[in-house]
Structure formats: C-alpha cells, structure tokens
Design a protein around this motif. Structure first.
Motif, PDB file in Angstrom:
ATOM      1  N   ASN A 195       7.816  10.025  19.128  1.00 48.36           N
ATOM      2  CA  ASN A 195       6.996  11.320  18.915  1.00 48.36           C
ATOM      3  C   ASN A 195       7.300  11.854  17.629  1.00 48.36           C
ATOM      4  OD1 ASN A 195       5.892  11.601  21.562  1.00 48.36           O
ATOM      5  ND2 ASN A 195       8.146  12.160  22.517  1.00 48.36           N
ATOM      6  N   GLY A 196       7.864  10.958  16.675  1.00 48.79           N
ATOM      7  CA  GLY A 196       8.020  11.315  15.298  1.00 48.79           C
ATOM      8  C   GLY A 196       7.004  11.806  14.495  1.00 48.79           C
ATOM      9  N   TYR A 197       7.051  12.280  13.318  1.00 49.75           N
ATOM     10  CA  TYR A 197       5.979  12.812  12.518  1.00 49.75           C
ATOM     11  C   TYR A 197       5.179  11.784  11.871  1.00 49.75           C
ATOM     12  CZ  TYR A 197       4.194  14.899   8.186  1.00 49.75           C
ATOM     13  OH  TYR A 197       3.122  15.249   7.131  1.00 49.75           O
ATOM     14  N   GLN A 204      10.386   0.876  10.831  1.00 51.49           N
ATOM     15  CA  GLN A 204       9.695   0.976  12.285  1.00 51.49           C
ATOM     16  C   GLN A 204      10.149   2.163  12.673  1.00 51.49           C
ATOM     17  OE1 GLN A 204      11.579  -2.699  11.802  1.00 51.49           O
ATOM     18  NE2 GLN A 204       9.673  -2.542  10.387  1.00 51.49           N
ATOM     19  N   TYR A 205      10.120   3.166  11.961  1.00 50.54           N
ATOM     20  CA  TYR A 205      10.805   4.577  12.515  1.00 50.54           C
ATOM     21  C   TYR A 205       9.952   5.276  13.719  1.00 50.54           C
ATOM     22  CZ  TYR A 205      11.543   9.627  12.643  1.00 50.54           C
ATOM     23  OH  TYR A 205      12.004  10.989  13.010  1.00 50.54           O
ATOM     24  N   LEU A 206       8.614   4.924  13.909  1.00 45.63           N
ATOM     25  CA  LEU A 206       8.026   5.417  15.017  1.00 45.63           C
ATOM     26  C   LEU A 206       8.000   4.692  16.410  1.00 45.63           C
ATOM     27  CD1 LEU A 206       4.897   6.820  13.254  1.00 45.63           C
ATOM     28  CD2 LEU A 206       6.709   8.356  14.277  1.00 45.63           C
ATOM     29  N   ASP A 207       8.738   3.593  16.101  1.00 45.13           N
ATOM     30  CA  ASP A 207       9.283   2.665  17.319  1.00 45.13           C
ATOM     31  C   ASP A 207      10.267   3.268  18.021  1.00 45.13           C
ATOM     32  OD1 ASP A 207       8.567   0.393  19.307  1.00 45.13           O
ATOM     33  OD2 ASP A 207      10.701  -0.204  18.348  1.00 45.13           O
ATOM     34  N   ARG A 208      11.159   3.545  17.027  1.00 42.67           N
ATOM     35  CA  ARG A 208      12.647   4.420  17.516  1.00 42.67           C
ATOM     36  C   ARG A 208      12.433   5.799  17.824  1.00 42.67           C
ATOM     37  NH1 ARG A 208      14.375   3.907  13.006  1.00 42.67           N
ATOM     38  NH2 ARG A 208      15.273   1.586  13.198  1.00 42.67           N
ATOM     39  N   VAL A 209      11.237   6.326  17.299  1.00 41.82           N
ATOM     40  CA  VAL A 209      11.282   7.941  17.642  1.00 41.82           C
ATOM     41  C   VAL A 209       9.761   7.838  17.875  1.00 41.82           C
ATOM     42  CG1 VAL A 209      11.522  10.192  16.622  1.00 41.82           C
ATOM     43  CG2 VAL A 209      13.000   8.419  15.898  1.00 41.82           C
ATOM     44  N   PHE A 249       0.781  -1.465   0.123  1.00 34.10           N
ATOM     45  CA  PHE A 249      -0.051  -0.157   0.072  1.00 34.10           C
ATOM     46  C   PHE A 249       0.862   1.290  -0.111  1.00 34.10           C
ATOM     47  CE2 PHE A 249      -2.426  -3.157   2.498  1.00 34.10           C
ATOM     48  CZ  PHE A 249      -3.630  -3.459   1.613  1.00 34.10           C
ATOM     49  N   GLY A 250       0.466   2.302  -0.808  1.00 32.13           N
ATOM     50  CA  GLY A 250       1.019   3.666  -0.569  1.00 32.13           C
ATOM     51  C   GLY A 250      -0.081   4.568  -0.312  1.00 32.13           C
ATOM     52  N   LEU A 251       0.454   5.242   1.097  1.00 29.98           N
ATOM     53  CA  LEU A 251      -0.753   5.986   1.677  1.00 29.98           C
ATOM     54  C   LEU A 251      -0.081   7.089   2.417  1.00 29.98           C
ATOM     55  CD1 LEU A 251      -2.183   4.208   4.850  1.00 29.98           C
ATOM     56  CD2 LEU A 251      -0.797   3.076   3.135  1.00 29.98           C
ATOM     57  N   GLY A 252       0.976   8.060   1.546  1.00 34.44           N
ATOM     58  CA  GLY A 252       1.549   9.066   2.061  1.00 34.44           C
ATOM     59  C   GLY A 252       2.889   8.605   2.728  1.00 34.44           C
ATOM     60  N   CYS A 253       3.128   9.455   3.836  1.00 33.00           N
ATOM     61  CA  CYS A 253       4.599   9.180   4.617  1.00 33.00           C
ATOM     62  C   CYS A 253       4.406   7.833   5.258  1.00 33.00           C
ATOM     63  CB  CYS A 253       4.654  10.353   5.842  1.00 33.00           C
ATOM     64  SG  CYS A 253       6.174   9.898   6.614  1.00 33.00           S
ATOM     65  N   PHE A 254       5.460   6.881   4.881  1.00 28.37           N
ATOM     66  CA  PHE A 254       5.479   5.691   5.239  1.00 28.37           C
ATOM     67  C   PHE A 254       5.907   5.434   6.779  1.00 28.37           C
ATOM     68  CE2 PHE A 254       9.856   5.028   2.844  1.00 28.37           C
ATOM     69  CZ  PHE A 254      10.635   5.805   3.714  1.00 28.37           C
ATOM     70  N   TRP A 255       6.192   6.297   7.450  1.00 22.84           N
ATOM     71  CA  TRP A 255       6.395   6.164   8.896  1.00 22.84           C
ATOM     72  C   TRP A 255       5.204   5.900   9.576  1.00 22.84           C
ATOM     73  CZ3 TRP A 255       9.789  11.386   9.552  1.00 22.84           C
ATOM     74  CH2 TRP A 255      10.809  11.280   9.315  1.00 22.84           C
ATOM     75  N   GLY A 256       4.144   6.801   9.351  1.00 29.97           N
ATOM     76  CA  GLY A 256       3.040   6.532  10.171  1.00 29.97           C
ATOM     77  C   GLY A 256       2.153   5.462   9.595  1.00 29.97           C
ATOM     78  N   ALA A 257       2.193   5.234   8.064  1.00 29.22           N
ATOM     79  CA  ALA A 257       1.439   4.086   7.703  1.00 29.22           C
ATOM     80  C   ALA A 257       1.917   2.780   8.081  1.00 29.22           C
ATOM     81  CB  ALA A 257       1.658   4.193   6.016  1.00 29.22           C
TER      82      ALA A 257
END
Length: 215
Positions: free
Chosen positions: A201-203, A194-199, A54-62
């Motif tokens: 409070n990230g975007y 898994q950026y948002l597990d590392r950060v 799936f492509g649904l914008g910024c992939f961090w939150g997706a």
C-alpha cells in the motif's frame, strides 16, 4: 516535497560522494528471484539479454511496472545522470548530486522488445513535466531515457519523436525527457529495492498524459 531544486547544479557544486557503495545489496530480486545485480556482460544474466535504464519519477512505482512486464528478467532501482559517486538517498533528495531516480531493467529481447519497454515508459508517466512528476518536484524526478547501444538510441529517439507528435496533435506540451548514453548507475539502498512488494500500500506516483502510444 516542494522546495527541492528544480535546476541542475554545476558539477563543481555537487556533493563529492564516496569511492564505495555505503551499504550491501541483497543478492536476489525480492519478487523475481533473479540476481539483483544481473548483467549479461558479467555472466549473471543469460547471454543475449539486454539492459535498459529509465527515469520516470519516483522509482518505487516505476520499478513495479517493469518487474510485472513479461520478458523482464530482473529490475532494480538506483541513481543516475548526476556527478556524485555512490550517493545516498538523502543526498539525492537534496538535489546536490544531479542524479535522477532510475530503474535498471534486464530483459529478454526475444520476449519483450526495447521498443515495447520505451512505449510503456511514455504511457506510465508524463514526459512533459520537466523536473517533476505530479506533486513530486525536483531534479531527481526528471524523465530520462539512457540508452546502452546505438540500436537502443535509434529506437529511443524515434519513439520520442512519434510520441511527441501525438502529444502535439492533442495540444499537450513538448517532451522534456533527457536522452543520452547511459551514465554510471548507482544502486539505491536495500529498503528501496522492490519497495512496493514489501509495502503493497506504499506510495505510487504515476502522473501521465493519458495518451496511449499511437498504433
């Protein structure tokens, strides 16, 4: 953020890329502990599991939305839908690869159906915005459903029709989601996995229509 290309380039104008991935991947999913490069076709995921893109914008939150979904066994983020092989994040951001930011999902269809994943896809982003999601502007943020089987294609197109009719009923714009057979998927750099597990409070960008999928 603004000023990035909002139209795809002719293939001959895109970046040449490279023959090999320019970085090493982590072996395991940071949250789920499963193989990051999981694939039931190679025996690195259980038999009978499926892959969805799936492509649904910024992939961090997706990606975060999907790794928290029961029945999802592994997730990763990457680049898909363009022409540049093994691109870097900076190259994708230039718009000169034609890739969109994508999430790769390996799931157990006995626990969560592909249809349920598609419904989540429509509800957590805005599929009517074309080459953007909220303030994230550019071809890398376009909405995309990349199917891996005829059965997935049938589900993707039918649910797109149903959701599109619901949006029209509410006076919301037409769906611009790109729907096609899954093109080659290129993993993104380790820092994005898994950026948002590392950060924590990230975007997160979750532009959405506010419309739930019709029952």
């Amino acid at each position: 953020m603004f000023g990035r290309p909002t139209a795809l380039f002719p293939a001959e104008q895109t970046l040449p890329g490279r023959t090999e991935r320019p970085f090493d991947l982590p072996a395991k999913h940071r949250v789920l502990g499963t193989p990051l490069d999981a694939d039931p076709r190679t025996g690195t995921a259980p038999e009978g599991y499926e892959v969805a893109y799936f492509g649904l914008g910024c992939f961090w939150g997706a990606e975060e939305v999907y790794w928290k979904t029961p029945g999802v066994w592994s997730t990763s983020v990457g680049y898909q839908g363009g022409t540049t092989p093994n691109p870097t994040y900076e190259e994708v951001c230039s718009g000169l690869t034609n890739h969109t930011e994508a999430v790769r999902i390996v799931f157990d269809p006995a626990v969560v159906s592909y249809a349920d994943l598609v419904k989540t896809f429509f509800e957590v982003h805005d599929p009517t915005q074309g080459m953007r999601q909220g303030n994230d502007v550019g071809t890398q943020y376009r909405s995309a459903l990349y199917y891996t089987s005829p059965e997935q294609e049938q589900v993707a197109r039918e649910l797109t029709r149903v959701y599109g009719e619901e949006l029209a009923r509410r006076g919301i714009g037409e769906i611009t989601t790109e729907i096609r057979e899954a093109p080659v998927y290129y993993f993104a750099e380790p820092a994005h996995q898994q950026y948002l597990d590392r950060v924590p409070n990230g975007y997160r960008c979750h532009a959405n229509t506010g419309v739930a999928f019709p029952a």
